[in-house]
Design a protein around this motif. Structure first.
Motif: not given
Length: 262
Positions: A170, A173-174, A177-178, A180, A183, A195, A197
């Motif tokens: 996780h 992943i975070k 995401q931050k 861009n 994933i 969560q 793409d």
């Protein structure tokens, strides 16, 4: 890319999900049925999602960007190291170094430290140190190698992340995401596919299942790398055009510069 065979996915046990009481309702569209208290994944949807994933990853590899593989669970580590390594992609199979993406500059510093130790050993500086200093440096080098060895060639942020078990990874992943960063992931019935793409609904616990999915994925990356090689060879073989078409606007100029750099 060859077609993904549902029969092969079935034989590898890709369809076995988690216990029904552990499910994430957002995985409902990918669940076929329940059997003996376990959710069964719809492999026709899995096959379609793998093909979608492979097409996108092949494009990323062809563009020259790296795909960072992340899998720290016991049954996935060796498979990821083998498959990602075979197509020359970076991977994290030990602990995820916090800030690996969001604080990439610091991570690069640690990698440079590793390189400077290697240089010391080559140029003889290392031999002039005391026994205690040598031991300390060797320990430091071993620790860096364990955590960062496979990403030592990664000079810029990856073009994508491929994760096995998004609940376990996780933090990775975070961070993606931050920034861009797209994933891609193997997502089991206990996880939240929103969560990610590019979701591959699949059993992320059994090594046979992980091996099957990663074999297909790494093969698609290899196709992308081969395409890039062929294009480069083609470019080098062609004589430069003297009367090049004038570039119409700033956007085209930018694209042209980027292509030249690549």
């Amino acid at each position: 890319m060859e077609k993904v065979e549902v029969k092969e996915l079935l034989e590898a046990g890709v369809h076995f999900g988690h216990l029904t009481r552990k499910w994430n309702p957002n995985m409902a569209p990918y669940i076929y049925m329940e059997r003996n208290g376990i959710h069964i994944i719809n492999l026709y949807k899995t096959a379609a999602k793998i093909e979608e994933t492979c097409a996108a990853l092949s494009k990323i590899a062809a563009s020259g960007k790296k795909i960072l593989f992340v899998a720290t669970k016991k049954q996935a580590k060796d498979i990821v190291a083998e498959k990602a390594g075979a197509v020359n992609q970076p991977y994290i199979t030990e602990r995820w170094p916090g800030g690996m993406l969001t604080n990439f500059v610091t991570i690069r510093k640690a990698v440079k430290k590793m390189s400077s130790i290697d240089r010391m050993k080559k140029d003889g500086t290392f031999n002039s140190l005391s026994k205690r200093e040598k031991l300390q440096i060797d320990r430091q080098r071993a620790k860096l190698e364990k955590n960062l060895g496979s990403i030592s060639d990664m000079t810029r942020l990856p073009g994508a992340l491929f994760v096995v078990d998004i609940m376990r990874e996780h933090i990775a992943i975070k961070e993606a995401q931050k920034l861009n960063i797209p994933i891609f992931a193997m997502v089991d019935t206990n996880s939240d596919p929103r969560q990610v793409d590019f979701v591959i609904p699949s059993n992320d616990d059994a090594s046979k299942s992980i091996n099957k999915v990663l074999s297909i994925v790494s093969s698609a990356i290899e196709d992308g790398l081969n395409e890039r090689k062929a294009e480069r060879a083609d470019k080098e073989g062609k004589p430069k055009k003297e009367n090049a078409k004038p570039i119409a606007n700033k956007t085209e100029a930018k694209v042209a510069v980027q292509e030249e750099e690549e």
